[in-house]
Write an enzyme that holds these catalytic residues in place. Structure first.
Site, short mmCIF file in Angstrom:
data_model
loop_
_atom_site.label_atom_id
_atom_site.label_comp_id
_atom_site.label_asym_id
_atom_site.label_seq_id
_atom_site.Cartn_x
_atom_site.Cartn_y
_atom_site.Cartn_z
N SER A 1 0.83 -1.36 0.17
CA SER A 1 0.10 0.00 -0.03
C SER A 1 1.08 1.29 0.12
CB SER A 1 -0.74 0.01 1.22
OG SER A 1 -1.60 1.15 1.40
N TYR B 1 -2.13 -1.06 11.11
CA TYR B 1 -2.20 -1.34 9.63
C TYR B 1 -1.03 -0.88 8.77
CZ TYR B 1 -3.89 -1.14 4.93
OH TYR B 1 -4.17 -1.21 3.51
#
Length: 284
Positions: free
Chosen positions: A160, A173
């Site tokens: 990501s 996360y």
């Protein structure tokens, strides 16, 4: 991911082709019941791969049925919870049972949780670590040994652009994605003299159920903002994988500009920007 499931609770009833030389190569996609994972599976199917798709929720059977109905090769599904060691073992056993060398795998399974770290449940944070990090390491250990022995194979890891910034109000996360990015880059170097390639797919905010599951859909700026198309992200990831590229930023121009700008920013500033996007109430 919102609930626990038992390992290996369902396998579709199709008969595997099994034998080497049977035609289409085999690809595996984890986290394939929706979003980027489902679109990655569709990319493989549309490019003459047979598929084994997996996720922990019941929707994986529906996703597999949709892919089969589109008529592009064989699609098997396995419902497993990759947070459990046995779930990884069951998936790997299913891969080996097919009989063909694994040509490609998209290590895409993952989830997140928004909110202040001191307020969120520890169980939710540990679940992120177990799925995003531990399951990826376990599965990569198994499949990469086979790929290196065969001297061929392609691995796509869904990282990501969050991996490049401290994730205020998404602390665990973002850290998990930073791990995946570093992990992938290290393995790229270790395996550079083999026929195995690894590609990091780095999406920005994408129109999936991620934000709803992370309790960020309605109360954060990032959750309420316009997001990238998962089909576009998956196509970009697939094309980069097939080209043997080391990384690709998935999404539109806004995401690519955000990732590029982040390279010039100090981490303290990136943390502050992330706070404005992810803090509960920022979307009001």
């Amino acid at each position: 991911m919102t609930s626990e499931t038992t390992s290996l609770t369902a396998i579709d009833g199709g008969t595997p082709t099994g034998a080497p030389g049977g035609g289409r190569p085999l690809a595996v996609v984890t986290g394939a019941s929706s979003g980027i994972g489902l679109e990655l599976a569709r990319q493989f199917a549309n490019h003459h791969f047979d598929l084994l798709v997996t996720a922990e929720d019941d929707e994986i059977a529906v996703a597999a049925a949709v892919l089969r109905a589109e008529g592009n090769g064989q699609v098997q599904h396995v419902q497993v919870d990759l947070r459990d060691e046995q779930g990884v073992a069951d998936l790997y056993a299913r891969i080996r049972a097919d009989g063909r060398p694994l040509s490609a795998i998209a290590l895409n399974a993952g989830h997140g949780q928004g909110g202040a770290f001191i307020d969120t449940d520890l169980a939710d944070e540990l679940s992120i670590i177990d799925l995003n990090i531990t399951s990826t390491v376990r599965l990569a250990k198994l499949v990469l040994r086979d790929m290196v022995a065969a001297d061929e194979g392609r691995v796509l890891v869904t990282s990501s652009i969050a991996s490049t910034m401290p994730g205020s109000f998404q602390a665990v996360y973002n850290a998990s994605k930073s791990f995946l990015q570093s992990f992938t880059e290290a393995l790229q170097n270790e395996l550079k003299d083999t026929g195995v390639t690894l590609t990091s797919l780095m999406p920005g905010p994408t129109e999936t159920d991620f934000f709803e599951r992370a309790d960020m859909a309605d109360n954060t700026l990032v959750g309420t903002s316009k997001k990238d198309d998962p089909a576009q992200v998956a196509q970009q990831g697939f094309e980069a994988l097939m080209a043997g590229k080391s990384r690709v930023v998935g999404g539109g121009l806004k995401t690519k500009v955000q990732e590029a700008a982040g390279k010039a920013m100090p981490d303290k500033l990136k943390a502050a920007i992330h706070r404005r996007m992810a803090e509960p109430g920022s979307g009001d």
